[in-house]
Design an enzyme around this catalytic site. Sequence first.
Site: not given
Ligand code: SAH
Length: 342
Positions: A90, A103, A110, A114, A117, A157-158, A189, A212-214, A288, A331
């Site tokens: 995508e 994007c 991946c 996570c 995701c 992907g990462e 990212s 991507s800290l979260h 999302n 994504c």
């Molecule tokens: N693998 C890399 C690149 C992906 S970036 C990374 O982890 O950064 C995509 C971003 O969207 C990341 O910050 C990821 O954590 C976030 N993401 C994934 N699923 C999501 C969701 N359901 N809602 C919001 N953000 C999400």
Amino acid sequence: MRDIKAMLPEEIAAALAEMGQPKYRAKQIFQWLARGVTSFDEMTNLSKDLRAALSERFSISRLEMLRKQVSAIDGTIKYLWQLSDGNAVETVVMHYKHGNTVCISSQVGCRQGCAFCASTIGGLIRNLEPSEMLDEVLYSERESGSKISNIVLMGIGEPLDNFDNVMRFLELVTCENGLNISMRNISLSTCGIVPGIYKLLDKRLQLTLSISLHAPYDELRSKIMPINRRYSLDELMPACREYAKVTSRRISFEYAMLGGVNDSDECALKLAALLKGMLCHVNLIPVNEVAESPYKPSTPERIERFISILEKKSINVTVRRKLGSDIDASCGQLRLRKIKEQ
Ligand code: SAH
């Protein structure tokens, strides 16, 4: 056959020299490729013989559009592209005031797992080639008719798990005879692959690093992001601080607001403490909803409260505008649906 779209102008020049051809042709060929030609026959300023000789030695990568969705709300476009081996990835085109942003995905699937995701469901299939990432930009620009000025590596992907191909892609896409995108307009990212962050630091690129800290503490972060069991915050944060210090580039921390999971006052305070004094910025992402995951978005009141705590602690914070919410534009969701339909 060699994938010519993965080659820099000087490499094309060297290959041409071996064929007894003048080097200046390399620039012409590179420019044709950046315009999205799909065959050497379209390179009309080259002789017929040269075109034939090139097509015997080199292949030109291409994508097939499987699906296109346009948001009725904000014009965000989401593409599902088929790669030459039948896999799909995508790409999303977003229209911002500061320019059109694409994007892109860096892998098919991946392996990071996570919990929230969609891209990781089904695991990693394979890395994308540099030319395939370049094609995501090229085809999106051509198909949408929107000149692309910004790129974010935030799709499926990462990127730091596909380090060499991503580095080559960056060289290609910033090349002045090609798409000529400024490195300053590119964001990469990562979920926090610490050795990859140091490797990237060594390259001294002017791109923006997003993390991507979260979650602001290990117990919670390890629960939702398995990578944290490998590289905990004790390792990740010094790497980020080093990155910001050496490059003088502000790091962007992505923080998806998961209702009742990571959006408490306590989390906000811990986050502020974690980032204290660092050249950085927090980007809160209204999550999302992914059907396969149990996470729900935080309420707007919670998000407001979280922001106010961070701001009181002088942490720079913004909320990501939610684009394309009517087209599953986060994504991995479109690819996932295609896999399920099959
Ligand atoms: N693998 C890399 C690149 C992906 S970036 C990374 O982890 O950064 C995509 C971003 O969207 C990341 O910050 C990821 O954590 C976030 N993401 C994934 N699923 C999501 C969701 N359901 N809602 C919001 N953000 C999400």
